[in-house]
Structure formats: structure tokens, C-alpha cells
Design a protein around this motif. Structure first.
Motif, PDB file in Angstrom:
ATOM      1  N   GLU A   1       0.820  -1.204   0.000  1.00 30.90           N
ATOM      2  CA  GLU A   1       0.000   0.000   0.000  1.00 30.90           C
ATOM      3  C   GLU A   1       0.861   1.264   0.000  1.00 30.90           C
ATOM      4  O   GLU A   1       0.547   2.240  -0.687  1.00 30.90           O
ATOM      5  CB  GLU A   1      -0.956   0.016   1.206  1.00 30.90           C
ATOM      6  N   ILE A   2       1.946   1.253   0.748  1.00 32.44           N
ATOM      7  CA  ILE A   2       2.836   2.413   0.796  1.00 32.44           C
ATOM      8  C   ILE A   2       3.532   2.589  -0.552  1.00 32.44           C
ATOM      9  O   ILE A   2       3.668   3.709  -1.055  1.00 32.44           O
ATOM     10  CB  ILE A   2       3.845   2.282   1.958  1.00 32.44           C
ATOM     11  N   TRP A   3       3.959   1.495  -1.160  1.00 30.43           N
ATOM     12  CA  TRP A   3       4.566   1.543  -2.502  1.00 30.43           C
ATOM     13  C   TRP A   3       3.577   2.150  -3.499  1.00 30.43           C
ATOM     14  O   TRP A   3       3.907   3.083  -4.229  1.00 30.43           O
ATOM     15  CB  TRP A   3       4.980   0.141  -2.916  1.00 30.43           C
ATOM     16  N   ALA A   4       2.368   1.620  -3.501  1.00 26.04           N
ATOM     17  CA  ALA A   4       1.349   2.094  -4.441  1.00 26.04           C
ATOM     18  C   ALA A   4       0.991   3.553  -4.174  1.00 26.04           C
ATOM     19  O   ALA A   4       0.788   4.335  -5.113  1.00 26.04           O
ATOM     20  CB  ALA A   4       0.108   1.209  -4.364  1.00 26.04           C
ATOM     21  N   ALA A   5       0.922   3.947  -2.909  1.00 26.94           N
ATOM     22  CA  ALA A   5       0.582   5.331  -2.566  1.00 26.94           C
ATOM     23  C   ALA A   5       1.666   6.295  -3.039  1.00 26.94           C
ATOM     24  O   ALA A   5       1.358   7.403  -3.509  1.00 26.94           O
ATOM     25  CB  ALA A   5       0.371   5.465  -1.059  1.00 26.94           C
ATOM     26  N   SER A   6       2.912   5.905  -2.937  1.00 26.25           N
ATOM     27  CA  SER A   6       4.006   6.761  -3.392  1.00 26.25           C
ATOM     28  C   SER A   6       3.917   6.989  -4.897  1.00 26.25           C
ATOM     29  O   SER A   6       4.008   8.135  -5.367  1.00 26.25           O
ATOM     30  CB  SER A   6       5.356   6.132  -3.031  1.00 26.25           C
ATOM     31  N   ILE A   7       3.720   5.923  -5.639  1.00 23.49           N
ATOM     32  CA  ILE A   7       3.620   6.042  -7.098  1.00 23.49           C
ATOM     33  C   ILE A   7       2.373   6.840  -7.480  1.00 23.49           C
ATOM     34  O   ILE A   7       2.423   7.694  -8.366  1.00 23.49           O
ATOM     35  CB  ILE A   7       3.641   4.649  -7.751  1.00 23.49           C
ATOM     36  N   SER A   8       1.279   6.606  -6.791  1.00 23.51           N
ATOM     37  CA  SER A   8       0.051   7.343  -7.054  1.00 23.51           C
ATOM     38  C   SER A   8       0.241   8.836  -6.790  1.00 23.51           C
ATOM     39  O   SER A   8      -0.234   9.681  -7.565  1.00 23.51           O
ATOM     40  CB  SER A   8      -1.079   6.789  -6.186  1.00 23.51           C
ATOM     41  N   GLN A   9       0.952   9.179  -5.717  1.00 26.01           N
ATOM     42  CA  GLN A   9       1.199  10.584  -5.394  1.00 26.01           C
ATOM     43  C   GLN A   9       2.095  11.240  -6.443  1.00 26.01           C
ATOM     44  O   GLN A   9       1.875  12.401  -6.809  1.00 26.01           O
ATOM     45  CB  GLN A   9       1.828  10.726  -4.008  1.00 26.01           C
ATOM     46  N   ILE A  10       3.078  10.514  -6.944  1.00 23.98           N
ATOM     47  CA  ILE A  10       3.930  11.047  -8.012  1.00 23.98           C
ATOM     48  C   ILE A  10       3.062  11.412  -9.211  1.00 23.98           C
ATOM     49  O   ILE A  10       3.186  12.501  -9.778  1.00 23.98           O
ATOM     50  CB  ILE A  10       5.026  10.032  -8.412  1.00 23.98           C
ATOM     51  N   LYS A  11       2.164  10.511  -9.594  1.00 27.43           N
ATOM     52  CA  LYS A  11       1.302  10.754 -10.759  1.00 27.43           C
ATOM     53  C   LYS A  11       0.342  11.915 -10.503  1.00 27.43           C
ATOM     54  O   LYS A  11       0.142  12.764 -11.372  1.00 27.43           O
ATOM     55  CB  LYS A  11       0.539   9.484 -11.117  1.00 27.43           C
ATOM     56  N   LYS A  12      -0.238  11.960  -9.315  1.00 20.32           N
ATOM     57  CA  LYS A  12      -1.177  13.032  -8.972  1.00 20.32           C
ATOM     58  C   LYS A  12      -0.476  14.388  -9.004  1.00 20.32           C
ATOM     59  O   LYS A  12      -0.984  15.350  -9.592  1.00 20.32           O
ATOM     60  CB  LYS A  12      -1.778  12.780  -7.592  1.00 20.32           C
ATOM     61  N   ASP A  13       0.686  14.473  -8.377  1.00 20.02           N
ATOM     62  CA  ASP A  13       1.414  15.737  -8.343  1.00 20.02           C
ATOM     63  C   ASP A  13       1.891  16.143  -9.736  1.00 20.02           C
ATOM     64  O   ASP A  13       1.873  17.327 -10.085  1.00 20.02           O
ATOM     65  CB  ASP A  13       2.600  15.655  -7.389  1.00 20.02           C
ATOM     66  N   LEU A  14       2.309  15.166 -10.533  1.00 15.75           N
ATOM     67  CA  LEU A  14       2.723  15.485 -11.896  1.00 15.75           C
ATOM     68  C   LEU A  14       1.552  16.040 -12.695  1.00 15.75           C
ATOM     69  O   LEU A  14       1.692  17.040 -13.406  1.00 15.75           O
ATOM     70  CB  LEU A  14       3.301  14.257 -12.592  1.00 15.75           C
ATOM     71  N   ASN A  15       0.386  15.416 -12.564  1.00 20.31           N
ATOM     72  CA  ASN A  15      -0.797  15.924 -13.264  1.00 20.31           C
ATOM     73  C   ASN A  15      -1.138  17.339 -12.821  1.00 20.31           C
ATOM     74  O   ASN A  15      -1.512  18.185 -13.639  1.00 20.31           O
ATOM     75  CB  ASN A  15      -1.987  14.991 -13.045  1.00 20.31           C
ATOM     76  N   GLU A  16      -0.994  17.616 -11.534  1.00 21.65           N
ATOM     77  CA  GLU A  16      -1.266  18.968 -11.032  1.00 21.65           C
ATOM     78  C   GLU A  16      -0.252  19.961 -11.590  1.00 21.65           C
ATOM     79  O   GLU A  16      -0.613  21.082 -11.978  1.00 21.65           O
ATOM     80  CB  GLU A  16      -1.243  18.980  -9.507  1.00 21.65           C
ATOM     81  N   LEU A  17       1.005  19.562 -11.662  1.00 20.49           N
ATOM     82  CA  LEU A  17       2.022  20.447 -12.237  1.00 20.49           C
ATOM     83  C   LEU A  17       1.750  20.698 -13.716  1.00 20.49           C
ATOM     84  O   LEU A  17       1.875  21.835 -14.186  1.00 20.49           O
ATOM     85  CB  LEU A  17       3.423  19.862 -12.041  1.00 20.49           C
ATOM     86  N   VAL A  18       1.372  19.662 -14.435  1.00 21.52           N
ATOM     87  CA  VAL A  18       1.040  19.815 -15.854  1.00 21.52           C
ATOM     88  C   VAL A  18      -0.086  20.833 -16.020  1.00 21.52           C
ATOM     89  O   VAL A  18      -0.022  21.718 -16.878  1.00 21.52           O
ATOM     90  CB  VAL A  18       0.683  18.454 -16.491  1.00 21.52           C
ATOM     91  N   GLU A  19      -1.130  20.735 -15.212  1.00 24.56           N
ATOM     92  CA  GLU A  19      -2.244  21.690 -15.292  1.00 24.56           C
ATOM     93  C   GLU A  19      -1.781  23.103 -14.946  1.00 24.56           C
ATOM     94  O   GLU A  19      -2.206  24.069 -15.579  1.00 24.56           O
ATOM     95  CB  GLU A  19      -3.398  21.253 -14.395  1.00 24.56           C
ATOM     96  N   LEU A  20      -0.904  23.221 -13.966  1.00 24.77           N
ATOM     97  CA  LEU A  20      -0.370  24.533 -13.595  1.00 24.77           C
ATOM     98  C   LEU A  20       0.430  25.127 -14.749  1.00 24.77           C
ATOM     99  O   LEU A  20       0.292  26.313 -15.070  1.00 24.77           O
ATOM    100  CB  LEU A  20       0.503  24.387 -12.342  1.00 24.77           C
ATOM    101  N   VAL A  21       1.232  24.305 -15.393  1.00 17.92           N
ATOM    102  CA  VAL A  21       2.023  24.755 -16.537  1.00 17.92           C
ATOM    103  C   VAL A  21       1.112  25.194 -17.678  1.00 17.92           C
ATOM    104  O   VAL A  21       1.367  26.204 -18.335  1.00 17.92           O
ATOM    105  CB  VAL A  21       3.006  23.651 -16.997  1.00 17.92           C
ATOM    106  N   LYS A  22       0.036  24.459 -17.903  1.00 14.31           N
ATOM    107  CA  LYS A  22      -0.894  24.797 -18.989  1.00 14.31           C
ATOM    108  C   LYS A  22      -1.585  26.137 -18.766  1.00 14.31           C
ATOM    109  O   LYS A  22      -1.901  26.837 -19.720  1.00 14.31           O
ATOM    110  CB  LYS A  22      -1.970  23.717 -19.130  1.00 14.31           C
ATOM    111  N   THR A  23      -1.831  26.482 -17.524  1.00 13.97           N
ATOM    112  CA  THR A  23      -2.623  27.680 -17.238  1.00 13.97           C
ATOM    113  C   THR A  23      -1.808  28.844 -16.697  1.00 13.97           C
ATOM    114  O   THR A  23      -2.312  29.967 -16.623  1.00 13.97           O
ATOM    115  CB  THR A  23      -3.741  27.359 -16.222  1.00 13.97           C
ATOM    116  N   GLY A  24      -0.560  28.582 -16.282  1.00 21.41           N
ATOM    117  CA  GLY A  24       0.232  29.626 -15.654  1.00 21.41           C
ATOM    118  C   GLY A  24       1.118  30.365 -16.635  1.00 21.41           C
ATOM    119  O   GLY A  24       1.271  29.980 -17.792  1.00 21.41           O
ATOM    120  N   ASP A  25       1.692  31.446 -16.155  1.00 21.16           N
ATOM    121  CA  ASP A  25       2.659  32.219 -16.930  1.00 21.16           C
ATOM    122  C   ASP A  25       4.028  31.597 -16.682  1.00 21.16           C
ATOM    123  O   ASP A  25       4.578  31.696 -15.577  1.00 21.16           O
ATOM    124  CB  ASP A  25       2.632  33.683 -16.487  1.00 21.16           C
ATOM    125  N   LEU A  26       4.574  30.943 -17.684  1.00 14.97           N
ATOM    126  CA  LEU A  26       5.840  30.225 -17.537  1.00 14.97           C
ATOM    127  C   LEU A  26       7.010  31.146 -17.202  1.00 14.97           C
ATOM    128  O   LEU A  26       7.993  30.709 -16.615  1.00 14.97           O
ATOM    129  CB  LEU A  26       6.167  29.456 -18.816  1.00 14.97           C
TER     130      LEU A  26
END
Length: 158
Positions: free
Chosen positions: A91-116
Motif C-alpha cells: 500500500e505504501i509503494w502504491a501510494a508513493s507512485i500514485s502521489q507522483i502521478k497526482k502531483d505530476l498531473n497537477e504540475l502539468v495543469e499549472l504549466v498549462k494555465t500559468g505564466d511560464l
């Protein structure tokens, strides 16, 4: 026709999402046996688990810094690297990988909408572009290390 900003945005998003010239984290971890997550071959200072957690912590820190002026970064280097060589559970292994993906998706959305190019207000000159490139570069570097560890463990099939 795309303008320079659109071209840059497309390239940054491709870099963040992996592939092209770099292996993706999912590729590096695909079919990895659970018993190899904590192995440190040939006297190397870290295991695959420690690299995965380090990717998670560093990416989270750069994301939070990019969006939150009250964010406090972990203490370098102690709080960026887990002490444990392997996860305590699946569960801890899966949660770590899941958090990496979640945070990456959030960063991608921030990059799409923010002033680089705009300096991050609470930073010392950093921009969203810098943080996104740093996340991509940092992750690619450590994904390559995971692949090398897997090769040394005899557990890599390109």
C-alpha cells in the motif's frame, strides 16, 4: 502556425510526461518484483524504493513551492531521502507512485494555465518554467538510475 510560446509549452509538457528521449517512471518500474524494491546492489547508496520516494518528495516540493508562498521545503538532504531501503507495505509503494502521478498531473495543469516566465512571487527569481524543467530533469535522472539498478539486479528487459 504555432507561436514560440505554444511550441515551448508543448515541449515542456512532453518533457514532463516522459517519453521521447527519456524512459517514463512507469516503464522503469514495470514488472519490478516486490522483493527487489529494497535491494542496493554493488554497494550503491540507495535502493529503487529510495529513488522512487526521493522523486515523490522532490517533485511534491517543487510543485508546492510553485503554487504556495507558505510552503516550507523539507530539510536538505535528510528529508528528501527515506531512511528505509524498502516500503513497509504494498500500500505504501502504491501510494508513493500514485502521489507522483497526482502531483505530476497537477504540475502539468499549472504549466498549462500559468505564466511560464513570470517570477514566482515568493521566490528568489524562480519561474514556473524553471520549476517544470527541474522536475522533468530530476525525474529523468533518477528514472535512469532505477533502470541501472534493475540492470545490476538482472531485472531489466528493455
Amino acid at each position: 502556425m504555432l507561436n514560440n510560446s505554444q511550441i515551448l509549452l508543448t515541449e515542456v509538457l512532453q518533457l514532463l510526461n516522459g517519453g521521447t528521449a527519456h524512459a517514463k517512471l512507469d516503464d522503469a518500474l514495470n514488472d519490478l518484483s516486490a522483493n527487489l524494491r529494497g535491494e542496493k546492489p554493488h554497494g550503491l547508496p540507495y535502493s529503487i524504493w529510495q529513488l522512487v520516494e526521493h522523486i515523490r518528495i522532490a517533485q511534491w516540493d517543487m510543485l508546492e513551492f510553485s503554487k504556495d508562498g507558505n510552503h516550507q521545503s523539507p530539510k536538505w538532504p535528510d528529508e528528501y531521502w527515506p531512511k528505509e531501503t524498502e516500503p513497509d507495505s504494498e500500500e505504501i509503494w502504491a501510494a508513493s507512485i500514485s502521489q507522483i502521478k497526482k502531483d505530476l498531473n497537477e504540475l502539468v495543469e499549472l504549466v498549462k494555465t500559468g505564466d511560464l516566465y513570470a517570477p514566482i512571487p515568493h521566490g528568489t527569481g524562480q519561474t514556473l518554467l524553471r520549476e517544470a524543467l527541474q522536475v522533468a530533469d530530476h525525474t529523468a535522472y533518477h528514472v535512469a538510475e532505477i533502470i541501472v539498478l534493475r540492470r545490476l539486479l538482472g531485472a531489466w528487459k528493455p
